[in-house]
Design an enzyme around this catalytic site. Structure first.
Site, PDB file in Angstrom:
ATOM      1  N   GLU A  72     -24.488   0.622 -26.748  1.00  0.00           N
ATOM      2  CA  GLU A  72     -23.831   1.379 -25.773  1.00  0.00           C
ATOM      3  C   GLU A  72     -25.019   2.555 -25.340  1.00  0.00           C
ATOM      4  O   GLU A  72     -25.770   3.190 -26.386  1.00  0.00           O
ATOM      5  CB  GLU A  72     -22.807   2.226 -26.469  1.00  0.00           C
ATOM      6  CG  GLU A  72     -22.276   3.350 -25.680  1.00  0.00           C
ATOM      7  CD  GLU A  72     -20.793   3.641 -25.748  1.00  0.00           C
ATOM      8  OE1 GLU A  72     -20.344   4.729 -25.394  1.00  0.00           O
ATOM      9  OE2 GLU A  72     -20.133   3.017 -26.441  1.00  0.00           O
ATOM     10  N   GLU A  97     -28.554   7.892 -27.182  1.00  0.00           N
ATOM     11  CA  GLU A  97     -28.344   9.122 -26.317  1.00  0.00           C
ATOM     12  C   GLU A  97     -29.206  10.132 -26.761  1.00  0.00           C
ATOM     13  O   GLU A  97     -30.026  10.092 -27.584  1.00  0.00           O
ATOM     14  CB  GLU A  97     -26.992   9.852 -27.307  1.00  0.00           C
ATOM     15  CG  GLU A  97     -26.456  11.159 -27.074  1.00  0.00           C
ATOM     16  CD  GLU A  97     -26.252  11.280 -25.499  1.00  0.00           C
ATOM     17  OE1 GLU A  97     -26.645  12.237 -25.000  1.00  0.00           O
ATOM     18  OE2 GLU A  97     -25.344  10.512 -25.128  1.00  0.00           O
ATOM     19  N   ASP A 147     -23.382  10.062 -16.071  1.00  0.00           N
ATOM     20  CA  ASP A 147     -23.374  11.456 -15.095  1.00  0.00           C
ATOM     21  C   ASP A 147     -23.267  10.859 -13.569  1.00  0.00           C
ATOM     22  O   ASP A 147     -24.071   9.988 -13.223  1.00  0.00           O
ATOM     23  CB  ASP A 147     -24.809  12.001 -15.425  1.00  0.00           C
ATOM     24  CG  ASP A 147     -24.640  13.318 -14.622  1.00  0.00           C
ATOM     25  OD1 ASP A 147     -23.914  13.657 -13.656  1.00  0.00           O
ATOM     26  OD2 ASP A 147     -25.437  14.376 -15.279  1.00  0.00           O
ATOM     27  N   ASP A 183     -15.173   7.473 -13.482  1.00  0.00           N
ATOM     28  CA  ASP A 183     -13.986   7.903 -12.872  1.00  0.00           C
ATOM     29  C   ASP A 183     -14.251   8.666 -11.645  1.00  0.00           C
ATOM     30  O   ASP A 183     -13.449   9.353 -11.050  1.00  0.00           O
ATOM     31  CB  ASP A 183     -13.285   9.047 -13.890  1.00  0.00           C
ATOM     32  CG  ASP A 183     -14.265  10.024 -14.229  1.00  0.00           C
ATOM     33  OD1 ASP A 183     -15.543  10.043 -14.014  1.00  0.00           O
ATOM     34  OD2 ASP A 183     -13.851  11.099 -14.893  1.00  0.00           O
ATOM     35  N   THR A 220     -10.574   7.717 -23.706  1.00  0.00           N
ATOM     36  CA  THR A 220     -11.320   9.232 -23.855  1.00  0.00           C
ATOM     37  C   THR A 220      -9.889  10.282 -23.654  1.00  0.00           C
ATOM     38  O   THR A 220      -9.201  10.050 -22.942  1.00  0.00           O
ATOM     39  CB  THR A 220     -12.563   9.531 -23.396  1.00  0.00           C
ATOM     40  OG1 THR A 220     -12.135   9.785 -22.022  1.00  0.00           O
ATOM     41  CG2 THR A 220     -13.507   8.293 -23.456  1.00  0.00           C
ATOM     42  N   LYS A 221     -10.558  11.195 -24.478  1.00  0.00           N
ATOM     43  CA  LYS A 221      -9.316  12.500 -24.139  1.00  0.00           C
ATOM     44  C   LYS A 221      -9.556  13.052 -22.711  1.00  0.00           C
ATOM     45  O   LYS A 221      -8.510  13.316 -21.985  1.00  0.00           O
ATOM     46  CB  LYS A 221      -9.448  13.741 -25.018  1.00  0.00           C
ATOM     47  CG  LYS A 221     -10.912  14.359 -24.811  1.00  0.00           C
ATOM     48  CD  LYS A 221     -11.017  15.426 -25.704  1.00  0.00           C
ATOM     49  CE  LYS A 221     -12.575  16.196 -25.764  1.00  0.00           C
ATOM     50  NZ  LYS A 221     -12.687  17.247 -26.694  1.00  0.00           N
ATOM     51  N   PHE A 222     -10.550  12.679 -22.297  1.00  0.00           N
ATOM     52  CA  PHE A 222     -10.788  13.334 -20.767  1.00  0.00           C
ATOM     53  C   PHE A 222      -9.946  12.367 -19.814  1.00  0.00           C
ATOM     54  O   PHE A 222      -9.600  12.665 -18.644  1.00  0.00           O
ATOM     55  CB  PHE A 222     -12.265  13.373 -20.286  1.00  0.00           C
ATOM     56  CG  PHE A 222     -12.928  14.396 -21.235  1.00  0.00           C
ATOM     57  CD1 PHE A 222     -12.804  15.772 -20.979  1.00  0.00           C
ATOM     58  CD2 PHE A 222     -13.656  14.313 -22.158  1.00  0.00           C
ATOM     59  CE1 PHE A 222     -13.488  16.619 -21.641  1.00  0.00           C
ATOM     60  CE2 PHE A 222     -14.462  14.921 -22.880  1.00  0.00           C
ATOM     61  CZ  PHE A 222     -14.422  16.375 -22.512  1.00  0.00           C
TER      62      PHE A 222
END
Length: 242
Positions: A72, A97, A147, A183, A220-222
């Site tokens: 990932e 990351e 991003d 998104d 995800t929470k978003f």
């Protein structure tokens, strides 16, 4: 290890791609770690951290069996990656990351979950792919909500570009999958265009468009909040065929 795993061997085209790459898709942000993130780094990095200096040897020796490896890129705070590693205990997960607080968060969450099938780099994904990941060593590459660099003048900074996908392709085994999610509709359209034009990949969607979210990708929470607000999310799954 599996005899099909090849040592790192860059082609001239890959070297040219990497030499030309000067525009970064990320900006390193200064920020202090929380107590939990620092604890995760202090307690977990020596056990679960991987470095560029270890090269392909570190990548190959991170796990001692031949279970499928999932990479990932850009996991943020790492919550969904830890959830996947917990649920898919028959696979090995390796994250990349660049932000230390995110790495600390991942390590803390992994420690609390008591899992052992997870490793991470704290570095630039391009350099990790170039110097550490052997050809045909991955069963899946996942890049979730990178991003979007939503201003048009910044689109050149977006991670999903033809050169980057060409760098990833040989790292996947034949039949391996690249899974993208965003998104931002405009970015989804760019992703679909890039992947549809890429050599050696086939769209797994029946209509050659977007795919339903697979069960292995947690919400995800978003994303949950976005669903409540009527925002769209687009998943793309492409398999390596050549």
């Amino acid at each position: 290890m599996n005899d099909t795993v090849k040592p790192v061997n860059e082609t001239d085209d890959q070297q040219e791609i990497l030499h030309k790459r000067q525009i970064k898709s990320f900006v390193l942000r200064a920020g202090r770690m929380t107590t939990g993130q620092q604890r995760g780094w202090d307690d977990g990095w020596h056990e679960w951290g991987l470095t560029l200096a270890q090269g392909s040897t570190g990548f190959l020796q991170a796990f001692t069996d031949e279970a499928p490896r999932v990479l990932e890129i850009g996991y943020g705070m790492g919550h969904s990656l830890v959830a996947m590693a917990t649920r898919e205990s028959d696979k090995h997960f390796i994250g990349i990351e660049v932000h230390r607080p995110g790495v600390g968060s991942l390590l803390n969450e992994a420690r609390l979950a008591g899992i052992s099938n997870l490793r991470t780099y704290c570095d630039d994904a391009v350099e990790v792919l170039k110097r550490c990941v052997p050809d045909a060593s991955l069963s899946r590459v996942q890049i979730y909500f990178p991003d979007p660099w939503h201003k048009k003048r910044h689109h050149k900074r977006r991670l999903i570009q033809p050169a980057f996908i060409e760098l990833i392709r040989p790292k996947l085994a034949i039949g391996g999958v690249i899974h993208l999610a965003t998104d931002w509709e405009n970015y989804a359209e760019q992703m679909l265009e890039v992947m549809s034009s890429a050599d050696g990949f086939a769209n797994m969607a029946a209509d050659n468009g977007y795919s339903p979210r697979p069960d292995f990708r947690p919400l995800t929470k978003f994303e949950k909040r976005g669903h409540r607000l009527g925002h769209g999310v687009w998943d793309l799954l492409f398999s390596r065929v050549g």
